[in-house]
Write a protein that holds these residues in place. Structure first.
Motif, PDB file in Angstrom:
ATOM      1  N   GLU A 118      -3.495  34.262 -23.134  1.00  0.00           N
ATOM      2  CA  GLU A 118      -4.052  35.281 -24.018  1.00  0.00           C
ATOM      3  C   GLU A 118      -3.015  36.341 -24.364  1.00  0.00           C
ATOM      4  N   SER A 119      -2.177  36.691 -23.386  1.00  0.00           N
ATOM      5  CA  SER A 119      -1.228  37.781 -23.603  1.00  0.00           C
ATOM      6  C   SER A 119      -0.063  37.408 -24.513  1.00  0.00           C
ATOM      7  N   VAL A 120       0.235  36.110 -24.650  1.00  0.00           N
ATOM      8  CA  VAL A 120       1.386  35.701 -25.468  1.00  0.00           C
ATOM      9  C   VAL A 120       0.973  35.084 -26.791  1.00  0.00           C
ATOM     10  N   GLU A 121      -0.311  35.152 -27.126  1.00  0.00           N
ATOM     11  CA  GLU A 121      -0.809  34.484 -28.326  1.00  0.00           C
ATOM     12  C   GLU A 121      -0.142  34.955 -29.615  1.00  0.00           C
ATOM     13  N   GLY A 122       0.374  36.158 -29.644  1.00  0.00           N
ATOM     14  CA  GLY A 122       1.006  36.651 -30.865  1.00  0.00           C
ATOM     15  C   GLY A 122       2.485  36.332 -30.979  1.00  0.00           C
ATOM     16  N   SER A 123       3.046  35.618 -30.011  1.00  0.00           N
ATOM     17  CA  SER A 123       4.471  35.293 -30.046  1.00  0.00           C
ATOM     18  C   SER A 123       4.778  34.309 -31.173  1.00  0.00           C
ATOM     19  N   PRO A 124       5.975  34.364 -31.762  1.00  0.00           N
ATOM     20  CA  PRO A 124       6.334  33.439 -32.835  1.00  0.00           C
ATOM     21  C   PRO A 124       6.263  31.974 -32.405  1.00  0.00           C
ATOM     22  N   ALA A 142      -0.323  24.791 -18.785  1.00  0.00           N
ATOM     23  CA  ALA A 142       0.895  25.581 -18.969  1.00  0.00           C
ATOM     24  C   ALA A 142       0.974  26.101 -20.393  1.00  0.00           C
ATOM     25  N   VAL A 143       1.865  27.059 -20.586  1.00  0.00           N
ATOM     26  CA  VAL A 143       2.151  27.568 -21.919  1.00  0.00           C
ATOM     27  C   VAL A 143       3.642  27.886 -21.997  1.00  0.00           C
ATOM     28  N   SER A 144       4.280  27.424 -23.067  1.00  0.00           N
ATOM     29  CA  SER A 144       5.674  27.765 -23.347  1.00  0.00           C
ATOM     30  C   SER A 144       5.696  28.688 -24.545  1.00  0.00           C
ATOM     31  N   TYR A 145       6.504  29.738 -24.469  1.00  0.00           N
ATOM     32  CA  TYR A 145       6.509  30.727 -25.546  1.00  0.00           C
ATOM     33  C   TYR A 145       7.863  31.393 -25.655  1.00  0.00           C
ATOM     34  N   ASP A 146       8.101  31.970 -26.824  1.00  0.00           N
ATOM     35  CA  ASP A 146       9.333  32.712 -27.046  1.00  0.00           C
ATOM     36  C   ASP A 146       9.072  33.774 -28.101  1.00  0.00           C
TER      37      ASP A 146
END
Length: 205
Positions: free
Chosen positions: A129-135, A147-151
């Motif tokens: 939920e906290s990284v949903e706005g990441s590109p 899992a979730v991968s983000y940048d």
């Protein structure tokens, strides 16, 4: 110039690590209105995929906190040797929890890896939920665990992969690479997911 680029990338990686902690601490959950886990959702970023069920955990549920006093043991020397040549491991007790970093001996060619044990109350649900706005956001599975991968940029040279090890536990793997010719730069999230799988295997024993 290379030093300035490295400092910039390091700040990006640090910002990515702090994103889940800061945003999740400020967000509120709305019971009864979950997002469909099987339908891809676009949030304005260019890359977004979702996992099958981020709340379902396989057996056994894992407790990474047993490594809290020795986080550098989350990766074994032989496993590190397959990833490259590194300086001495750097244990750290950061805002998210205890962790360890392995800096490449050649920072302009090799990859830096950081592994953190979440100890701030975060779960894989709150992290997602906290990284949903990441590109770049990719909900996935690592060794069967949600899992979730983000940048916060484009996933080139830096990426973070959080894995839920149980309903109350999670780990974070981050990569930093400056070599645009390397596979780790071109697919940084693939690199962080690969190391996350290794960590999960070590947690299983």
């Amino acid at each position: 110039m290379k030093d300035e680029q490295l400092k910039s990338k390091t700040l990006v990686l640090f910002a990515a690590a702090m994103l889940a902690s800061i945003v999740s601490g400020c967000s509120e959950q709305s019971p009864g209105t979950p997002t469909s886990p099987t339908s891809p959702t676009t949030t304005g970023g260019p890359t977004r995929t979702t996992a099958a069920d981020k709340s379902a955990f396989p057996e056994p549920e894992l407790d990474p906190k047993k490594f809290a006093d020795r986080p550098c043991d989350l990766l074994k020397p032989a496993q590190l040797a397959e990833l490259g040549e590194f300086d001495a491991p750097e244990p750290d007790d950061g805002a998210l929890g205890p962790g360890c970093g392995w800096g490449a001996k050649d920072v302009l060619k090799g990859t830096r890896y950081d592994v953190t044990i979440y100890d701030d109350g975060s779960t894989i649900d709150t992290i997602i939920e906290s990284v949903e706005g990441s590109p770049v956001v990719k909900e996935t599975e690592v060794s069967g665990y949600p899992a979730v991968s983000y940048d916060i940029t484009d996933g080139k040279g830096t990426c973070s992969t959080a894995v839920g090890t149980s309903s109350v536990g999670a780990i974070l793997v981050q990569v930093l690479n400056e070599n645009e010719e390397s596979a780790e730069w071109k697919d940084s999230c693939g690199a962080s997911e690969k190391v996350a799988a290794t960590v999960i295997g070590n947690l299983k024993g």
